[in-house]
Design a protein around this motif. Sequence first.
Motif, PDB file in Angstrom:
ATOM      1  N   PRO A 219      -8.331 -15.757 -43.507  1.00  0.00           N
ATOM      2  CA  PRO A 219      -8.796 -16.967 -43.433  1.00  0.00           C
ATOM      3  C   PRO A 219      -9.685 -17.359 -42.338  1.00  0.00           C
ATOM      4  O   PRO A 219     -10.076 -18.043 -42.421  1.00  0.00           O
ATOM      5  CB  PRO A 219      -7.633 -17.938 -43.421  1.00  0.00           C
ATOM      6  CG  PRO A 219      -6.650 -16.837 -44.342  1.00  0.00           C
ATOM      7  CD  PRO A 219      -6.973 -15.501 -43.767  1.00  0.00           C
ATOM      8  N   ASP A 220      -9.623 -16.657 -41.260  1.00  0.00           N
ATOM      9  CA  ASP A 220     -10.093 -16.933 -40.043  1.00  0.00           C
ATOM     10  C   ASP A 220     -11.341 -16.276 -39.966  1.00  0.00           C
ATOM     11  O   ASP A 220     -12.462 -16.310 -38.933  1.00  0.00           O
ATOM     12  CB  ASP A 220      -9.328 -16.609 -38.952  1.00  0.00           C
ATOM     13  CG  ASP A 220      -9.140 -14.978 -38.721  1.00  0.00           C
ATOM     14  OD1 ASP A 220      -9.558 -14.268 -39.698  1.00  0.00           O
ATOM     15  OD2 ASP A 220      -8.282 -14.732 -37.858  1.00  0.00           O
ATOM     16  N   GLY A 221     -11.922 -15.600 -41.069  1.00  0.00           N
ATOM     17  CA  GLY A 221     -13.150 -14.857 -41.147  1.00  0.00           C
ATOM     18  C   GLY A 221     -13.308 -13.629 -40.741  1.00  0.00           C
ATOM     19  O   GLY A 221     -14.152 -12.715 -40.697  1.00  0.00           O
ATOM     20  N   LYS A 222     -12.015 -13.013 -40.161  1.00  0.00           N
ATOM     21  CA  LYS A 222     -11.894 -11.692 -39.697  1.00  0.00           C
ATOM     22  C   LYS A 222     -11.714 -10.694 -41.035  1.00  0.00           C
ATOM     23  O   LYS A 222     -11.121 -10.969 -41.897  1.00  0.00           O
ATOM     24  CB  LYS A 222     -10.847 -11.557 -38.675  1.00  0.00           C
ATOM     25  CG  LYS A 222     -10.965 -12.037 -37.287  1.00  0.00           C
ATOM     26  CD  LYS A 222      -9.988 -11.906 -36.478  1.00  0.00           C
ATOM     27  CE  LYS A 222      -9.896 -12.252 -35.257  1.00  0.00           C
ATOM     28  NZ  LYS A 222      -9.097 -12.154 -34.217  1.00  0.00           N
ATOM     29  N   ILE A 223     -12.474  -9.492 -40.737  1.00  0.00           N
ATOM     30  CA  ILE A 223     -12.511  -8.547 -41.871  1.00  0.00           C
ATOM     31  C   ILE A 223     -11.061  -7.635 -41.604  1.00  0.00           C
ATOM     32  O   ILE A 223     -10.815  -6.931 -40.582  1.00  0.00           O
ATOM     33  CB  ILE A 223     -13.758  -7.392 -41.709  1.00  0.00           C
ATOM     34  CG1 ILE A 223     -14.879  -8.178 -42.082  1.00  0.00           C
ATOM     35  CG2 ILE A 223     -13.525  -6.381 -42.843  1.00  0.00           C
ATOM     36  CD1 ILE A 223     -16.262  -7.375 -42.082  1.00  0.00           C
TER      37      ILE A 223
END
Length: 237
Positions: A219-223
């Motif tokens: 959800p925080d955009g990290k892969i």
Amino acid sequence: IRTHIERIRKKDGDIFESKHITKDGKRRNILVNSKPITIGGKVYFQSIMRDITERQRIEETLRESKARLVESNQLLEGVLEHTHMMAVFLDPQFNFIWVNHAYAETCRHEPSFFPGKNHFALYPGKEVQAIFQRVLDTGEPFYVEANPFEFHDQPERGVTYWNWSLMPVKDGTGKVTGLVFTLAEVTGRIWAEEKLRESEKHLQSVFQTMVEGVLLIAPDGKIVEANSAAERILGLS
């Protein structure tokens, strides 16, 4: 918590008990098995929890009633005969005194077959016998989960898995006069877990061999995870 985190880091895992109070105020004893796992190059702590409140309550009840069980074998038989667990009462030489129907049925004998026979004459095992002897010598109970066992007289069953406990029965002086041996088969659960691991391994193999690039994004955009195609397309590898 910091202590357990350090143990997980240093020993590559930790197993410990934790006490928890639920929203409705009930107390729970939790057995936690934690280990570090790596996802997308980042280390997380994976914790598998088991509620052992009921198990500990049963064990405590058994400990409190040992004196009464010595004086009244009939009470012991009455309680254990009607439990779903397999139950055995042994003398200090590990000879059978009594078994419930669940145990006898699993071993494919009548209950009357066992009294007077030695447990390790029927089911040899040096490691298990050493555990029985330790419980007899120390007076301390023993519990193990998913312990593998093969019936030499039932080879078609292959390797089976058992949760079992051994509780010493003491007289008024503290001397161990017998052992209560209880078992519950968990072979089906172990097989299911193994199939799940195989399925996850297969899915991971498919995931990595796909032509299309696939990403798992937090959800925080990290892969969190990327397959080989995605790494190649995005130049991540």
